[in-house]
Design a protein around this motif. Structure first.
Motif, short mmCIF file in Angstrom:
data_model
loop_
_atom_site.label_atom_id
_atom_site.label_comp_id
_atom_site.label_asym_id
_atom_site.label_seq_id
_atom_site.Cartn_x
_atom_site.Cartn_y
_atom_site.Cartn_z
N UNK A 85 0.83 -1.21 0.00
CA UNK A 85 0.00 0.00 0.00
C UNK A 85 0.86 1.25 0.00
N UNK A 86 1.98 1.19 0.71
CA UNK A 86 2.90 2.33 0.73
C UNK A 86 3.42 2.60 -0.68
N UNK A 87 3.73 1.54 -1.40
CA UNK A 87 4.22 1.71 -2.78
C UNK A 87 3.15 2.29 -3.70
N UNK A 88 1.87 2.22 -3.26
CA UNK A 88 0.77 2.81 -4.03
C UNK A 88 0.51 4.26 -3.61
N UNK A 89 1.34 4.79 -2.72
CA UNK A 89 1.21 6.18 -2.32
C UNK A 89 0.37 6.42 -1.07
N UNK A 90 0.10 5.38 -0.27
CA UNK A 90 -0.68 5.52 0.94
C UNK A 90 0.23 5.98 2.07
#
Length: 159
Positions: free
Chosen positions: A107-112
């Motif tokens: 999710x972090x890699x998706x910008x979260x």
């Protein structure tokens, strides 16, 4: 839907879980990216508001749009209890944390930003082999050691 089942959640989490379940149904029915994102934004805003009011369960809530119609919700609350258990050698706690870390990293890699904050601050176990623990968690889900509707097994279905 990948929403996590929280049947074992404390009473302070249940109102948020009910709201989140309703949002999941509405997002699934809408099918539009803007509406799905509106629901994610609404859930995040309500979680932030409840957190600011002192609801610790809301402070641990992370929401992620996975697609136009799928929204996932995760709690970082287990970090406080599972990390010491993992550090003490409890393998099921380590497996659950590895899956949570993998999910939040994705999710972090998706910008979260909330997921990134959780990944970067933890507390995560001192030493672990995350890929091996994720594989072990998959086997635990298949063997029934973890219930299929557990957050760990549900997260693995999305990974």
């Amino acid at each position: 839907m990948p929403a996590k089942s929280r049947a074992h959640a404390p009473a302070s989490v249940r109102p948020i879980a009910g709201l989140l379940a309703l949002a999941m149904v509405l997002v699934g029915a809408s099918g539009c990216t803007p509406q799905a994102q509106q629901f994610v934004d609404k859930i995040r805003a309500e979680s932030t508001e409840k957190c600011n009011e002192g609801n610790q369960a809301a402070c641990h809530t992370i929401v992620q749009a996975l697609s136009d119609t799928k929204v996932a919700i995760e709690s970082t609350a287990p970090l406080e209890t599972q990390t010491p258990a993992c550090n003490a050698g409890k393998q099921d706690a380590c497996q659950q944390l590895a899956v949570l870390h993998g999910e939040l990293s994705s999710w972090c890699s998706m910008g979260n930003g909330q997921a990134c904050a959780a990944v970067n601050t933890g507390p995560w176990p001192a030493k672990w082999d995350e890929p091996a623990l994720i594989d072990a968690a998959k086997l635990s889900c298949l063997s029934g050691q973890f219930k299929p509707d557990s957050s760990t097994c549900q997260a693995l279905q999305m990974m």
